[in-house]
Write an enzyme that holds these catalytic residues in place. Structure first.
Site, PDB file in Angstrom:
ATOM      1  N   LYS B  98      -2.934  -9.121  15.788  1.00 41.75           N
ATOM      2  CA  LYS B  98      -1.679  -9.715  15.329  1.00 41.75           C
ATOM      3  C   LYS B  98      -0.552  -9.053  16.109  1.00 41.75           C
ATOM      4  CE  LYS B  98       1.406 -10.115  11.436  1.00 41.75           C
ATOM      5  NZ  LYS B  98       1.839  -9.358  10.266  1.00 41.75           N
ATOM      6  N   GLY B 186       7.827 -11.932   3.766  1.00 42.17           N
ATOM      7  CA  GLY B 186       8.898 -12.399   2.898  1.00 42.17           C
ATOM      8  C   GLY B 186       8.444 -13.065   1.622  1.00 42.17           C
ATOM      9  N   ASN B 207       1.723  -8.831   1.882  1.00 42.51           N
ATOM     10  CA  ASN B 207       1.521  -7.387   1.761  1.00 42.51           C
ATOM     11  C   ASN B 207       2.453  -6.778   0.702  1.00 42.51           C
ATOM     12  OD1 ASN B 207       1.024  -4.668   2.065  1.00 42.51           O
ATOM     13  ND2 ASN B 207       1.241  -4.619   4.249  1.00 42.51           N
ATOM     14  N   THR B 208       3.767  -6.755   1.003  1.00 39.54           N
ATOM     15  CA  THR B 208       4.686  -6.004   0.137  1.00 39.54           C
ATOM     16  C   THR B 208       4.666  -6.502  -1.307  1.00 39.54           C
ATOM     17  OG1 THR B 208       6.084  -5.613   2.043  1.00 39.54           O
ATOM     18  CG2 THR B 208       7.074  -5.236  -0.105  1.00 39.54           C
TER      19      THR B 208
END
Lengths: 407, 264
Positions: B98, B186, B207-208
């Site tokens: 990536k 996002g 992820n976050t």
């Protein structure tokens, strides 16, 4: 050596000068800061905003923010989590030399302080590094006293090249130098440079730094920019809280970083948050007291102002304070700290710069973090070499730009 | 429909899960549970976090059978991204890469120009290149020409959990680009992941939103369900949405009938 009480705003002839208005910008903002002007309403407004402007940062540093510490902590914790998750980075400082040509009245290494002076030779450096690496650490911060004669750029470069054998991340906290010298040290493996401005109060700076190259305030101020021009990835900032009005100094340190990051958007920014500590021989003048609550206020203000910045919490602080502040705003913590010369591999042969409060080992800090559901991270970094001089291997020898300051 | 009936391919590899899981920002010992709850077949990994022999190697926590997707985070130029990709291959992380090229430490927005350059070089070297990008149609077309295996537009600034801020531009990419569009960065809530899948995204990377949740594995499971629901909705074809207002009592085209009546 600089004559005593020369103008701290004037460069020495051999010093690199960067044409910029950054210094004037920061000092003007610090001078205009009126901490008493802010009210609780201002703090509530900041807490309800997504972004934090320089004006909001000033409000967070004001006395009006003191009753809102809990609310600020909640928001700071969210920001820290958003940018860093539960990661906390571990490192340790390695003091290479405590020779110093400056006379900074508050510092244990100052040239007038009668302490045991020493510097590590190559074998001693390697022994120290081997001992540190054996603890599992992958990041080291190399420090020296400010003596370009006893610890010249070539000497520091040798330490960087050795450190690359044992560590993945190498930071420097040494005397300010020209961009060419920073480029050389970057080629040797260092990628992060921290310089404490100590205080941004120019008048007070002149009273505290009486001799040596450090007396030249603007040369120190532009060190981070010269380091970035030398190719390093990240730069660190700090005011030593307690030397002057800590609110104004914290504001200036934050704005220093803020304006420089706007000029160099790729620069990784970090803050250290030291308070003055007792030193060997205890002959320092009376300095201002900064309480733990005030220190926490500063650390959290940095976090909300620049949520992406790394924040290091020093072993100067108590374990109770450090344990909690890593969960709120700080992202990096030192462990297994020795602030004398040598001491990781054997007995220290030179005296320390200041007294530490938290002497826990790497294993103890690691366990503390894990028990608080934080993830200790030894490194998250790849050294990608130097744009200036491609293809130079870590162990390849090449000539530094100058081993002593230009005459 | 279950996942098995709806496979998709990337770089010649078939996947049934459309959920790419991030591994950053949370405790290593939660990775296995998160992967399992997510049903993820691919997990990203910042190569700079993969230690080479040190304590706590993240690679040791990734369950077997999951495809590693190393990323080039830390790269500020195409050349640096290429160097990291090659290192990932040397370390045995496979051929997937990536690309993240970021030269803004504050907002962490990707640099499309450098990303295209890195894609071109790495695709030529046989990597399955998955470029993270700002959703710009021209840059996306350049990525296709450069040999990308998919295009990974951000929905909002990375780590922001702000949702689908770039909705209109992602829709353009979905319509115009003949490669899988994987929405990356996002996405803050499962409902937003569901929505981009309804829009026609091929997969979602998160992820976050998971790392900062109260319970990481539970949130991973919630995203799995949302992504599957969105995919099913997309495949079924969304139904007609009626406007809130009533139809006009005097139709604008009524005059046509008036003409017929008068014989004009």
């Amino acid at each position: 050596m600089t004559a005593i009480l020369s103008d701290p705003g004037t460069y020495l002839p051999d010093m690199e000068i960067i044409e910029s208005e950054l210094l004037e910008q920061v000092l003007a903002a610090a001078a205009a800061f009126q901490p008493e002007r802010y009210s609780g309403e201002d703090i509530r407004r900041v807490l309800n905003q997504r972004e934090c402007s320089p004006e909001d940062f000033a409000a967070l540093l004001s006395p009006a923010a003191a009753p809102f510490l809990e609310e600020i902590a909640q928001k700071a914790q969210q920001e820290t989590s958003r940018h860093f998750g539960n990661s906390v980075y571990l490192f340790t400082p390695l003091y290479l030399s405590n020779y110093c040509e400056n006379y900074c009245v508050y510092c244990g290494f100052n040239s007038r302080n009668r302490i045991q002076r020493s510097r590590l030779n190559r074998e001693e450096m390697e022994a120290e590094m081997r001992a540190i690496a054996a603890t599992g650490l992958e990041e080291v911060l190399l420090l020296t006293g400010e003596s370009p004669h006893m610890a010249d750029v070539e000497y520091i470069g040798e330490a960087c090249r050795l450190a690359r054998k044992y560590f993945r991340v190498i930071g420097l906290e040494v005397y300010p130098m020209d961009s060419e010298a920073y480029a050389y040290l970057h080629q040797c493996g260092a990628d992060f440079v921290t310089v404490f401005q100590e205080t941004y109060d120019l008048e007070q700076y002149g009273k505290l730094h009486l001799e040596g190259r450090k007396r030249v305030f603007p040369y120190r101020f532009y060190a981070q920019e010269r380091a970035l021009r030398g190719g390093v990835r990240g730069v660190g900032f700090a005011a030593l809280l307690g030397l002057a009005d800590f609110r104004r100094d914290a504001l200036a340190a934050g704005l220093h970083a803020y304006f420089l990051q706007r000029k160099y958007p790729r620069a990784e920014i970090s803050f250290s948050c030291p308070r003055v500590r007792p030193i060997v021989n205890h002959d320092q003048p009376q300095l201002l007291t900064v309480t733990e609550a005030q220190l926490l206020q500063v650390v959290m203000a940095y976090r909300l102002f620049m949520p992406f910045a790394g924040i290091t919490i020093s072993s100067r602080e108590s374990r109770r304070f450090r344990d909690h502040v890593v969960g709120i705003a700080a992202t990096k913590i030192s462990a297994g700290v020795e602030v004398g010369i040598g001491g990781h591999a054997g007995k220290a042969k030179g005296d320390e710069q200041f007294e530490i409060d938290d002497g826990r080992s790497v294993g103890e800090i690691y366990e503390m973090l894990a028990s608080r559901n934080m993830q200790p991270v030894m490194s998250e970094y790849i050294y990608l070499g130097s744009e200036q001089k491609k293809g130079v291997a870590a162990n390849e020898s090449f000539n530094p730009p100058g081993t002593t300051p230009k005459k | 429909m279950n996942n098995q009936q709806d496979p998709w391919t990337l770089g010649g590899h078939a996947f049934t899960s459309r959920f790419i899981l991030g591994s950053g920002k949370y405790s290593l010992d939660l990775i296995k549970a998160a992967v399992e709850q997510a049903g993820a077949q691919m997990i990203t990994l910042a190569l700079r976090r993969a230690s080479q022999g040190g304590k706590d190697n993240i690679l040791d926590y990734v369950p077997p059978g999951v495809t590693l997707l190393p990323n080039t985070s830390g790269a500020r130029t195409a050349a640096e991204a290429v160097r990291i990709a090659r290192l990932a291959r040397e370390l045995g992380c496979g051929d997937f890469i990536k690309i993240e090229v970021i030269r803004d430490a504050k907002y962490l927005l990707p640099d499309n120009y450098e990303t295209v350059k890195a894609t071109e070089i790495l695709a030529r070297e046989g990597f399955v290149v998955m470029p993270y990008m700002y959703p710009d149609l021209n840059a996306a077309r350049d990525l296709v020409s450069a040999g990308a295996a998919c295009v990974m537009p951000l929905a909002a600034p990375i780590g922001s959990n702000r949702g689908i801020c770039a909705r209109d531009f992602i829709e353009i990419l979905i319509r115009e680009i003949d490669l899988p569009i994987i929405v990356d960065a996002g996405i803050g809530k499962p409902s937003q992941a569901c929505e981009v899948m309804e829009m026609g995204a091929a997969a979602v990377m998160v992820n976050t939103a998971i790392a900062t949740a109260g319970d990481v594995p539970v949130m991973a499971a919630a995203f799995k369900l949302a992504i599957e629901a969105g995919r099913s909705a997309y495949l079924s074809g969304l139904g007609r949405v009626l406007a809130n207002s009533a139809s006009a009592s005097s139709p604008l085209t009524g005059f046509l009938r008036e003409g017929e009546e008068s014989g004009e």
